[in-house]
Design a protein around this motif. Structure first.
Motif, PDB file in Angstrom:
ATOM      1  N   GLN A  33       3.717   6.691  -4.950  1.00  0.00           N
ATOM      2  CA  GLN A  33       3.700   7.065  -6.362  1.00  0.00           C
ATOM      3  C   GLN A  33       2.587   8.054  -6.668  1.00  0.00           C
ATOM      4  OE1 GLN A  33       3.662   3.099  -7.778  1.00  0.00           O
ATOM      5  NE2 GLN A  33       5.871   3.079  -8.082  1.00  0.00           N
ATOM      6  N   ALA A  34       1.444   7.874  -5.988  1.00  0.00           N
ATOM      7  CA  ALA A  34       0.328   8.778  -6.228  1.00  0.00           C
ATOM      8  C   ALA A  34       0.646  10.170  -5.688  1.00  0.00           C
ATOM      9  CB  ALA A  34      -0.927   8.233  -5.561  1.00  0.00           C
ATOM     10  N   GLU A  35       1.322  10.227  -4.560  1.00  0.00           N
ATOM     11  CA  GLU A  35       1.592  11.516  -3.930  1.00  0.00           C
ATOM     12  C   GLU A  35       2.698  12.274  -4.659  1.00  0.00           C
ATOM     13  OE1 GLU A  35       0.222  13.082  -1.345  1.00  0.00           O
ATOM     14  OE2 GLU A  35       1.715  14.669  -1.070  1.00  0.00           O
ATOM     15  N   ALA A  44       3.281   6.456   5.398  1.00  0.00           N
ATOM     16  CA  ALA A  44       2.903   6.243   6.792  1.00  0.00           C
ATOM     17  C   ALA A  44       1.407   6.405   6.971  1.00  0.00           C
ATOM     18  CB  ALA A  44       3.648   7.216   7.694  1.00  0.00           C
ATOM     19  N   GLN A  45       0.827   7.348   6.228  1.00  0.00           N
ATOM     20  CA  GLN A  45      -0.598   7.604   6.393  1.00  0.00           C
ATOM     21  C   GLN A  45      -1.436   6.400   5.980  1.00  0.00           C
ATOM     22  OE1 GLN A  45      -2.010  11.199   4.543  1.00  0.00           O
ATOM     23  NE2 GLN A  45      -4.034  10.988   5.445  1.00  0.00           N
ATOM     24  N   THR A  46      -1.024   5.714   4.937  1.00  0.00           N
ATOM     25  CA  THR A  46      -1.872   4.641   4.424  1.00  0.00           C
ATOM     26  C   THR A  46      -1.584   3.285   5.049  1.00  0.00           C
ATOM     27  OG1 THR A  46      -2.938   3.966   2.365  1.00  0.00           O
ATOM     28  CG2 THR A  46      -0.552   3.727   2.464  1.00  0.00           C
ATOM     29  N   CYS A  47      -0.394   3.079   5.579  1.00  0.00           N
ATOM     30  CA  CYS A  47       0.074   1.750   6.031  1.00  0.00           C
ATOM     31  C   CYS A  47      -0.968   1.050   6.896  1.00  0.00           C
ATOM     32  CB  CYS A  47       1.370   1.899   6.812  1.00  0.00           C
ATOM     33  SG  CYS A  47       1.986   0.329   7.438  1.00  0.00           S
ATOM     34  N   ILE A 100       8.266  16.098   1.454  1.00  0.00           N
ATOM     35  CA  ILE A 100       8.659  17.424   1.947  1.00  0.00           C
ATOM     36  C   ILE A 100       7.536  18.442   1.764  1.00  0.00           C
ATOM     37  CG2 ILE A 100       9.736  18.177  -0.201  1.00  0.00           C
ATOM     38  CD1 ILE A 100      11.974  19.349   1.598  1.00  0.00           C
ATOM     39  N   GLN A 101       6.684  18.227   0.725  1.00  0.00           N
ATOM     40  CA  GLN A 101       5.566  19.160   0.531  1.00  0.00           C
ATOM     41  C   GLN A 101       4.581  19.082   1.680  1.00  0.00           C
ATOM     42  OE1 GLN A 101       6.297  16.504  -1.185  1.00  0.00           O
ATOM     43  NE2 GLN A 101       4.497  15.211  -1.428  1.00  0.00           N
ATOM     44  N   ARG A 102       4.448  17.899   2.264  1.00  0.00           N
ATOM     45  CA  ARG A 102       3.546  17.755   3.412  1.00  0.00           C
ATOM     46  C   ARG A 102       4.174  18.367   4.667  1.00  0.00           C
ATOM     47  NH1 ARG A 102       0.164  12.234   3.351  1.00  0.00           N
ATOM     48  NH2 ARG A 102      -0.522  12.285   1.202  1.00  0.00           N
ATOM     49  N   VAL A 148       2.239   2.288  -3.580  1.00  0.00           N
ATOM     50  CA  VAL A 148       1.306   2.981  -4.464  1.00  0.00           C
ATOM     51  C   VAL A 148       1.001   4.380  -3.915  1.00  0.00           C
ATOM     52  CG1 VAL A 148      -0.938   2.886  -5.583  1.00  0.00           C
ATOM     53  CG2 VAL A 148       0.320   0.789  -5.187  1.00  0.00           C
ATOM     54  N   ALA A 149       0.859   4.485  -2.597  1.00  0.00           N
ATOM     55  CA  ALA A 149       0.578   5.793  -2.008  1.00  0.00           C
ATOM     56  C   ALA A 149       1.688   6.776  -2.349  1.00  0.00           C
ATOM     57  CB  ALA A 149       0.435   5.654  -0.494  1.00  0.00           C
ATOM     58  N   ALA A 176       2.959  10.065   2.747  1.00  0.00           N
ATOM     59  CA  ALA A 176       1.887   9.244   2.171  1.00  0.00           C
ATOM     60  C   ALA A 176       1.993   7.796   2.612  1.00  0.00           C
ATOM     61  CB  ALA A 176       1.934   9.349   0.650  1.00  0.00           C
ATOM     62  N   ALA A 226       0.832  -1.207   0.000  1.00  0.00           N
ATOM     63  CA  ALA A 226       0.000   0.000   0.000  1.00  0.00           C
ATOM     64  C   ALA A 226       0.868   1.261   0.000  1.00  0.00           C
ATOM     65  CB  ALA A 226      -0.926   0.000   1.213  1.00  0.00           C
TER      66      ALA A 226
END
Lengths: 238, 732
Positions: free
Chosen positions: A30-32, A184-187, A157-159, A27-28, A182, A24
């Motif tokens: 790559q999307a971010e 860590a948020q989705t894991c 870094i943008q976050r 993919v997160a 991204a 997960a």
């Protein structure tokens, strides 16, 4: 600035006992981060563009065989081997422990990639190509890299920037857990935890003091900011 | 301006520039050493709550929308199913919305069926075409020759489809896909007298024994159980939950286990009974639960006398030491939880084996207790069709009793094993309508293709039938405006009802689908006044749905009478001499039953166990491979009674020597540029074998043989197939 005086020292803990290798995070990421799509033929040519990959290790032989997973990403080393070799200061270190990469400075010598023991830097051998309307998905906060440029994990870094700006506008420091990359948020199993290592009470600092802690290639003296926690219970000991 | 003045001014300004440059040289240099933090100032975006529809788990999502475009999907922290987390498939759902090969307007077949030649038409033309056909059937008294094929439906969509069907007068609605829960429900019915899907309280369990349940991949609610698994392992300060996996193949889920028991396919039930006997012999079991199930310990022990460790070990291939160690874990660690999944279900003895596994849950007293299993609230009746219904449906097709077939949200031409004859009988259906987003294998055969809104463009309410112990109604809302000239399925049904008129129009009176959604939600909230409801509705949209705060006290003891299955024998298609190997097909962790194969992020995501990208392969034990002269990456021929396919070989240490495994999900004929033509569909290997007594599928009961063809399998792995570094230098 000395380490003690810093407000932020970004770091990550990856608990291998929680990590299930589910992908997960990949993919997160790559999307971010607008990471290019890679066709099968490009993989075959070694043109893979993942910023975060999951390494899989087989252990033992049938029937006593196990597979272990290790999420591998830029370790944001304190003494990063990639930084001093860059002739144009594209690879740099910032005050908060991040290894940055300035894309519009990069001239594509690939010295940094050669010098990275973790092999987490990927080079744009080609211009990225997203058929319409896939480009509408691209994250406006992240630069799209073109051919000839080295890229890698930035700890999102943008976050971090957005979190710091929000905190600044509210005249406070960033709260623990407020900024999450991204991955860590989705894991799903919560294996990846990101936060401020300069704050001894942060979640990441508490986990980083675990007796299960280790860092990759510590003997090279790279001083990574990513701390892994050993997986496996007593069955895996020895 | 005079030339002289001009020169003077230019000279002065350049001089002053040069001077200032000299004075402030530091300010000029330092900005180049201190980096610009690499990039742009982050913009402001909005997050909208919705529901992920990549699988039936119904996770809540937040979609980040910037300037009217969806940019990123995250988990919704308020949603009780996934609590802010999301799997790879959920992350990749964005590409389903932005897929370059989405159907952009209705299409009518313009050439031979299956040729893939279509002519674009307008929605009015498409609906007229379909209405005329349906009205014609109705006038001729043949309304029953209209049939629908969808995945199992829940919530208001199930209501609407039911009303439409009844109003029009057709009965044939097949609601089936690979992720249905029929087997689990039937096992629960047989074992506990409960028609329900178990929900596992994994986070509180201290010991987990999974019989082929890949709960980190595709089993029921992977994000929920993935999260619980992390908590079971490392959330409690002094307890590390332990995990044993039973199955012939070391799956991604099994890779996280502490102990792997590679039982022969079809012998999982025997293993469960062997463990049950050990628990009874040691006198460690939950007496009350046993009594409630109508069982008596000594009698049960007598019935299990044949399942001695030696006999069980011989039958299953699991070593006596491993068997004893697992029995000791089960006897000493509480709370313990036992799961059963696909690898067990897909044998010819699946139902019996499932109930023997539930006997272990009774013995350890896990039903209805903390750290055990609970039963989801039953969903609306008729939400899903059974395997028997599927076979009846195909017989109806073969008998020419279906004139117009509307397929929506599923791709049966790909995902049904050809042995079931769906593909072969499709030509007996004169008019095939496909409502889809990309031209999948079914749409390729269709006479009329209706483009459907993406999940990010549609309204729906989602009532998960799995992975919940309380009432959860997720609210899916459009977060961006439609990219193409597409419509939502429920709105097409309502438009058809209006055009058809008569009874069907009266039974579907809603102006549009959101009106029905609001009506259903209002009923669920106890019919509040309009103003109050308006307020609540806004709240639900922000929160992402209606969630019951706490699960109801679920102390329902297993009632009824548990009966030990009389026989546990399993059979396989193909003689052992000609077909020496067992074929285990498994749902790909990323593509499941093929529904994710059109997403490039999932195609390029290295398979976690083999690190292979963009491909399908056959997994072979190293010893077997050596015997057959096969090395990693060779092209091999896999033959069963049903067919022959060619695949690259992956030498896979985590599989029994007499078993080979192939992931389901690749080998689409169509499905857009990323899915089409990725080798072959392994489902064509499955023989026509089922559990005839119980009318359940047996996808795991086919035997095959292997033959090496050449060294050019064109297998591509991401990075190094064996990991980039030696394990020991990493300190793993």
């Amino acid at each position: 600035m000395s380490r003690q005086a810093r407000f932020y020292q970004w770091g990550m803990v990856i608990d291998l006992d929680r990590c299930t290798g589910c992908g997960a995070c990949v993919v997160a990421c790559q999307a971010e981060n607008n990471v290019a799509l890679v066709e099968k033929q490009r993989f075959a040519e070694g043109r893979d563009m993942h910023w975060l990959r999951i390494e899989r290790y087989w252990e033992g032989e049938f029937p006593h065989v196990r597979a272990r997973f290790l999420p591998m990403l830029c370790q944001h080393c304190g003494d990063a081997p990639c930084e001093p070799v860059c002739p144009v200061y594209a690879s740099y270190h910032n005050d908060e422990g991040l290894n940055g990469q300035v894309y519009n400075r990069c001239v594509g010598t690939r010295y940094c990639g050669n010098n990275c023991p973790y092999a987490v830097r990927v080079f744009n051998f080609l211009n990225p190509d997203w058929p319409q309307p896939l480009p509408d998905q691209l994250n406006p906060d992240v630069t799209v890299r073109s051919r000839g440029v080295m890229e890698k994990c930035t700890f999102c870094i943008q976050r971090i920037r957005r979190g710091k700006e929000t905190a600044k506008s509210e005249k406070r420091l960033v709260r623990d857990g407020e900024i999450q990359p991204a991955c860590a948020q989705t894991c799903p199993p919560g294996a990846i935890v990101f936060g401020n290592l300069a704050d001894p009470d942060s979640h990441v600092s508490r986990l980083a003091r675990s007796p299960r802690r280790f860092r990759l290639f510590e003997d090279l003296g790279t001083d990574p900011s990513v701390i892994y926690l050993k997986g496996g219970g007593h069955e895996h000991a020895g | 301006m005079k030339r002289r003045t001009f020169l003077k001014l230019t000279g002065m300004s350049s001089a002053s520039l040069a001077l200032s440059g000299c004075q402030k040289s530091n300010e000029k240099l330092i900005p180049f050493l201190v980096a610009p933090e690499d990039g742009t100032v982050p913009g402001q975006a909005d997050d909208y709550a919705s529901v992920c529809r990549q699988c039936p788990a119904g996770c809540g999502i937040l979609v980040r929308v910037s300037e009217g475009r969806a940019k990123k999907i995250e988990g919704n922290p308020l949603h009780p199913v996934n609590r802010g987390r999301l799997c790879a498939r959920g992350q990749a759902a964005l590409q389903d919305h932005y897929h370059p090969d989405r159907v952009r307007q209705p299409l009518q077949r313009d050439g031979e069926r299956g040729s893939g030649r279509f002519a674009p038409i307008s929605w009015d033309q498409a609906l007229t075409l379909l209405t005329e056909r349906m009205a014609g059937l109705r006038t001729a008294g043949q309304a029953d020759r209209l049939a629908l094929f969808t995945p199992p439906l829940t919530g208001s969509l199930a209501t609407l489809v039911g009303r439409f069907r009844d109003g029009y007068g057709c009965r044939q609605h097949l609601a089936w896909d690979w992720l249905n829960t029929e087997w689990l429900r039937r096992v629960s019915q047989l074992s506990f007298g409960i028609d329900g899907v178990p929900d596992y309280d994994l986070a509180e369990a201290q010991y987990l024994l999974s019989f082929g349940a890949d709960f980190l991949e595709t089993h029921l609610s992977p994000v929920r159980y993935g999260q619980s698994f992390g908590a079971m392992r490392q959330l409690r300060p002094t307890v590390r939950g332990r995990f044993t996996y039973v199955g012939a193949r070391l799956s991604l889920t099994a890779a996280s286990a502490d102990r792997w028991l590679p039982a022969r396919p079809g012998t999982e039930g025997v293993l469960a009974l062997g463990l049950a006997r050990e628990l009874l012999l040691r006198g460690v079991f939950d007496q009350a639960a046993l009594q409630a199930a109508g069982l008596e310990a000594s009698e049960l022990l007598g019935q299990l006398s044949a399942y001695t460790p030696r006999a069980v070990s011989e039958s299953t291939g699991v070593s006596p030491a491993d068997l004893q160690a697992t029995a000791t874990d089960l006897a000493t660690i509480r709370p313990a939880l036992i799961m059963a999944g696909d690898a067990v279900a897909w044998q010819t003895n699946g139902l019996e084996a499932g109930s023997t596994i539930q006997l272990l849950n009774i013995l350890v007293g896990s039903v209805g207790h903390t750290g055990g299993l609970h039963f989801s609230p039953p969903t609306a009746p008729g939400a899903g069709s059974s395997f028997a219904d599927l076979r009846t449906f195909i017989r109806q097709m073969a008998a020419g009793r279906i004139d117009t077939l509307l397929v929506r949200g599923t791709d049966p031409a790909y995902s049904l094993p050809p042995a079931l004859q769906f593909q072969a009988q499709l030509h007996k259906v004169p008019f095939l309508v496909s409502m889809t987003r990309v031209l999948d294998d079914t749409a390729q055969m269709a006479d009329l293709v209706l483009p459907e809104h993406s999940d990010l463009e549609s309204w729906d309410d989602v009532v998960p039938d799995r992975g919940v112990s309380q009432q959860v109604v997720g609210l899916q809302q459009p977060v961006v405006s439609p990219l193409h000239d597409s419509r939502s399925f429920p709105d097409v049904l309502l438009a058809l009802a209006r055009r058809l008129g008569g009874e069907v129009q009266r039974s579907c009176p809603w102006e549009n689908y959101p009106a029905l959604l609001r009506e259903s939600m209002r009923q669920r909230l106890g019919n509040p006044a309009e103003a109050a409801f308006q307020q609540e509705w806004l709240g639900l949209q922000q929160q992402g749905g209606l969630f019951e705060a706490t699960p109801p006290a679920n102390a329902r003891p297993p009632g009824g009478t548990f009966r030990l299955p009389s026989q546990l024998g399993s059979s396989f298609a193909g003689a052992a001499e000609a077909f020496p190997l067992f074929l285990q097909l498994y749902l790909s962790p990323f593509f499941t039953d093929g529904r994710g194969a059109h997403l490039p992020w999932l195609q390029q995501l290295p398979d976690p166990m083999t690190t292979t990208v963009w491909d399908v392969w056959v997994e072979i034990n190293p010893v077997t491979a050596q015997q057959l002269g096969i090395v990693h990456g060779d092209l091999v021929e896999v033959t069963s009674m049903a067919g022959t396919i060619e695949l690259p070989a992956v030498v896979y240490p985590g599989i029994r020597p007499e078993v080979v495994a192939i992931p389901i999900g690749q080998g689409h004929r169509a499905g857009g540029r990323y899915a089409a033509g990725r080798r072959v569909n392994p489902l064509q290997l499955l023989a026509d074998i089922h559990d005839e007594r119980h009318s359940l599928p047996a996808w795991g009961a086919t035997r095959v043989q292997l033959r090496r063809l050449s060294a050019t399998g064109h297998l591509v792995a991401a990075g190094h197939a064996e990991g980039s570094y030696r394990r020991d230098i990493l300190g793993l």
